[in-house]
Design an enzyme around this catalytic site. Structure first.
Site, short mmCIF file in Angstrom:
data_model
loop_
_atom_site.label_atom_id
_atom_site.label_comp_id
_atom_site.label_asym_id
_atom_site.label_seq_id
_atom_site.Cartn_x
_atom_site.Cartn_y
_atom_site.Cartn_z
N ASP A 234 0.76 -1.18 -0.11
CA ASP A 234 -0.12 0.14 -0.24
C ASP A 234 0.93 1.37 -0.04
OD1 ASP A 234 -2.08 -1.93 0.13
OD2 ASP A 234 -2.84 -1.09 2.14
N ASP A 235 0.02 2.52 -0.22
CA ASP A 235 0.78 3.84 -0.10
C ASP A 235 1.91 4.23 -1.27
OD1 ASP A 235 -0.92 3.66 1.95
OD2 ASP A 235 0.81 3.57 3.58
N HIS A 284 -5.62 2.87 -3.98
CA HIS A 284 -5.76 2.98 -2.54
C HIS A 284 -6.20 4.67 -2.23
CE1 HIS A 284 -4.80 2.04 1.42
NE2 HIS A 284 -3.65 2.94 1.25
N HIS A 288 -5.03 9.62 0.20
CA HIS A 288 -4.84 8.79 1.22
C HIS A 288 -5.99 9.45 2.45
CE1 HIS A 288 -3.94 5.92 4.34
NE2 HIS A 288 -3.02 5.23 3.40
N HIS A 375 4.13 -2.11 2.84
CA HIS A 375 4.07 -0.77 2.35
C HIS A 375 5.28 -0.50 1.50
CE1 HIS A 375 1.36 -0.83 5.76
NE2 HIS A 375 0.44 0.04 4.83
ZN ZN Z 1 -2.58 3.34 3.24
#
Ligand code: ZN
Length: 418
Positions: A234-235, A284, A288, A375
């Site tokens: 993620d991210d 995603h 955020h 991540h």
């Molecule tokens: Zn995230």
């Protein structure tokens, strides 16, 4: 011949020498999910020292006062800080940066905007009057007629006097005002764009390059017998993503990368490389924000703008969604027509930030059929993979994307019923 070699080596020295003054470009991400607060911050690290120092000063000032304000106080709803960015270079030398802060510490959100315009060649910041001379009175009139009902006239003059927040492109200027700075619109940042051509500075025009990337899915042989996990990140993407993709390749592994829309443009090559090596992309959100707090319009914007920019730049259709902070509600499920993917192994890499500990936690929890959360914005995660991947290989694991794991589960079920 000798002369040419000499000239060439001097040229090479000059080029590499110049590059040393400028550090590598990256988009920095700070994502935190604590007991009482959530933080999502993104900003560019341009590699220009003087500019980056000011950007970082601004970010850390906001983050510090947010942390101080919240303290240890626990409330029903976590407090949220989100900083998003826009970044482009006009005329090959003028860096334009917009930082937008969204703060949710009470029932009403607070928005704040900050701009930086920096001339890379002269190594200094530019003010509005450095680039354009136009009659302030005309501009004032235009603003008054554009925001008729909500304009605060006696503040308008002051806002146009000093430190006017602005950015520019080859053919336009944009001014930015905080809520209540010139209008009575409470939560929104006022963004006023007008056409402009008579710049006081020279602007070299850029040639636009056409997007020629065509995504080609790769056919892979999947085994229903081997123990299998889906690896997810993620991210990202970030400056570590390419190395992670290359490391996965070494172990014949693939993963699903749940990416942020605000990073796509600046990491196009990384994302192409990710896809070309058999990995999958998921959504995603755009920047955020916690999705369950947004109204329908904002929610759709977060999701759709990411799908759109991925389609435009990579010609790839995103199917999967991983909600930020793992937060889901009925609105999200009903209004967003995408497959929501969570996880059942949490490596806690964002908190541990220690490769041995991350690897230990991952290897202790991994079992056949699990989906692992990591991540790709931390170096410690990259280094943890250097421990995890060889160990899983040794144990005979097959490491695949989320869609491939689903496919394998389907095939296994079919085998069972036949
Ligand atoms: Zn995230």
């Amino acid at each position: 011949m000798k002369k040419i070699t000499l000239i060439l080596s001097i040229l090479v020295l000059l080029i590499t020498g110049c590059q040393k003054n400028k550090n590598e470009f990256s988009i920095e991400g700070i994502i935190e999910d604590d007991q009482n607060k959530i933080i999502g911050i993104h900003y560019p690290k341009t590699g220009i020292k003087k500019l980056d120092q000011q950007i970082e000063k601004h970010i850390s000032h906001i983050k510090q006062s947010f942390d101080q304000q919240i303290g240890e106080e626990i409330s029903l709803q976590k407090k949220e800080l989100n900083i998003d960015y826009e970044y482009w270079i006009t005329g090959k030398r003028y860096h334009n940066i917009v930082l937008t802060t969204f703060l949710m510490t009470s029932q009403t959100p607070i928005h704040e905007v900050k701009t930086f315009v920096f001339d890379e060649l002269e190594n200094h910041f530019l003010k509005l009057h450095d680039i354009a001379s136009f009659k302030k009175s005309n501009l004032k009139q235009d603003l008054i007629s554009s925001y008729k009902d909500s304009i605060i006239i006696n503040q308008l003059e002051k806002a146009l006097e000093t430190d006017t927040k602005f950015t520019f492109k080859e053919n336009q200027i944009t001014l930015y005002f905080n809520p209540y700075e010139i209008t009575t619109i409470p939560t929104e940042i006022t963004k006023y764009t007008f056409p402009y051509h008579q710049f006081k500075i020279a602007i070299e025009t850029e040639e636009t390059t056409k997007n020629t990337f065509h995504y080609q899915p790769i056919n892979k042989k999947l085994s229903t017998e081997k123990p299998t996990i889906a690896l997810t990140f993620d991210d990202g993407p970030s400056k570590y993503t390419k190395e992670i993709v290359d490391l996965l390749k070494e172990y014949n592994a693939n993963a699903t990368f749940f990416i942020l829309g605000n990073k796509v443009e600046n990491y196009q090559e990384t994302l192409k490389h990710t896809l070309q090596n058999g990995n999958e992309l998921g959504n995603h959100s755009y920047n955020h924000k916690q999705l369950t707090r947004l109204n329908e319009e904002e929610l759709k914007k977060q999701i759709e703008s990411t799908n759109k920019i991925v389609k435009q730049t990579l010609n790839y259709d995103i199917q999967l969604l991983r909600p930020t902070y793992g937060a889901i509600n009925n609105k999200l499920k009903q209004k967003i027509n995408m497959d929501i993917v969570l996880w059942n192994v949490d490596t806690k890499d964002w908190k541990l930030k220690n490769s041995e500990k991350i690897a230990k936690k991952a290897l202790a929890d991994i079992e056949d059929g699990k989906t692992v959360l990591m991540h790709d914005i931390y170096k410690t995660t990259l280094n943890a993979l250097k421990i995890i991947l060889p160990e899983l290989k040794k144990q005979g694991y097959q490491i695949v994307t989320v869609s491939e794991l689903r496919e394998i589960e389907k095939l296994r079920n079919e085998e069972k019923t036949n």
